[in-house]
Scaffold this motif. Structure first.
Motif, short mmCIF file in Angstrom:
data_model
loop_
_atom_site.label_atom_id
_atom_site.label_comp_id
_atom_site.label_asym_id
_atom_site.label_seq_id
_atom_site.Cartn_x
_atom_site.Cartn_y
_atom_site.Cartn_z
N ARG A 139 4.22 3.76 -7.18
CA ARG A 139 3.41 3.49 -5.99
C ARG A 139 3.31 1.98 -5.84
N ARG A 140 3.17 1.53 -4.59
CA ARG A 140 3.02 0.10 -4.33
C ARG A 140 2.07 -0.10 -3.14
N LEU A 141 1.50 -1.29 -3.09
CA LEU A 141 0.63 -1.62 -1.97
C LEU A 141 1.42 -1.64 -0.68
N MET A 191 -3.15 -3.73 4.53
CA MET A 191 -4.17 -4.63 3.97
C MET A 191 -4.40 -5.81 4.93
N ARG A 192 -3.33 -6.31 5.53
CA ARG A 192 -3.45 -7.43 6.47
C ARG A 192 -4.24 -7.01 7.71
N GLU A 193 -3.99 -5.79 8.18
CA GLU A 193 -4.73 -5.30 9.35
C GLU A 193 -6.22 -5.19 9.06
N GLY A 242 -2.87 4.79 4.41
CA GLY A 242 -1.83 3.81 4.67
C GLY A 242 -1.92 2.57 3.79
N LEU A 243 -2.76 2.62 2.75
CA LEU A 243 -2.95 1.45 1.90
C LEU A 243 -1.89 1.32 0.81
N ARG A 245 -10.20 5.86 7.83
CA ARG A 245 -9.55 6.35 6.61
C ARG A 245 -9.47 5.26 5.55
N ALA A 246 -9.14 4.04 5.98
CA ALA A 246 -9.02 2.94 5.02
C ALA A 246 -10.37 2.63 4.36
#
Length: 110
Positions: free
Chosen positions: A70-72, A77-79, A57-58, A8-9
């Motif tokens: 909206r926010r990160l 992102m780390r994963e 999930g981003l 998905r990412a």
């Protein structure tokens, strides 16, 4: 990160508009209208992009009175970065081995 989450990412990151949205959100949270402005998209169009990013999930949505910024989502992102790092390290080792091999070949030719 589970394979489905990675899929998905990366699917979400495959679109240049969504990458631009993430780049904007890296500067700080923003509302839907703030995110839509540089693209000239309608609110439903930008909302579809945001939904894809949220499902991956981003990003995450919030609520600030009437505003829905909206926010990160830094952990997601780390994963992704951690998953990619494994491949970067492998390719760095392979390129280092190739450099050594080519240097050896060059020395043998001279």
């Amino acid at each position: 990160m589970a394979i489905e989450s990675l899929d998905r990412a990366f699917a979400a990151l495959g679109d240049p508009t969504r990458r631009a949205i993430l780049a904007r959100l890296a500067l700080g949270e923003a509302s839907v209208s703030e995110l839509a402005k540089p693209f000239g998209f309608s609110q439903p169009t930008i909302s579809r992009h945001l939904k894809v990013l949220e499902q991956a999930g981003l990003i995450e949505g919030g609520r600030d009175a009437q505003r829905r910024p909206r926010r990160l989502q830094p952990e997601a992102m780390r994963e992704l970065t951690d998953w990619l790092e494994h491949f970067r390290a492998t390719w760095d080792r392979r390129f280092d081995n190739l450099d050594r091999h080519l240097a050896t070949m060059t020395q043998k030719e001279t």
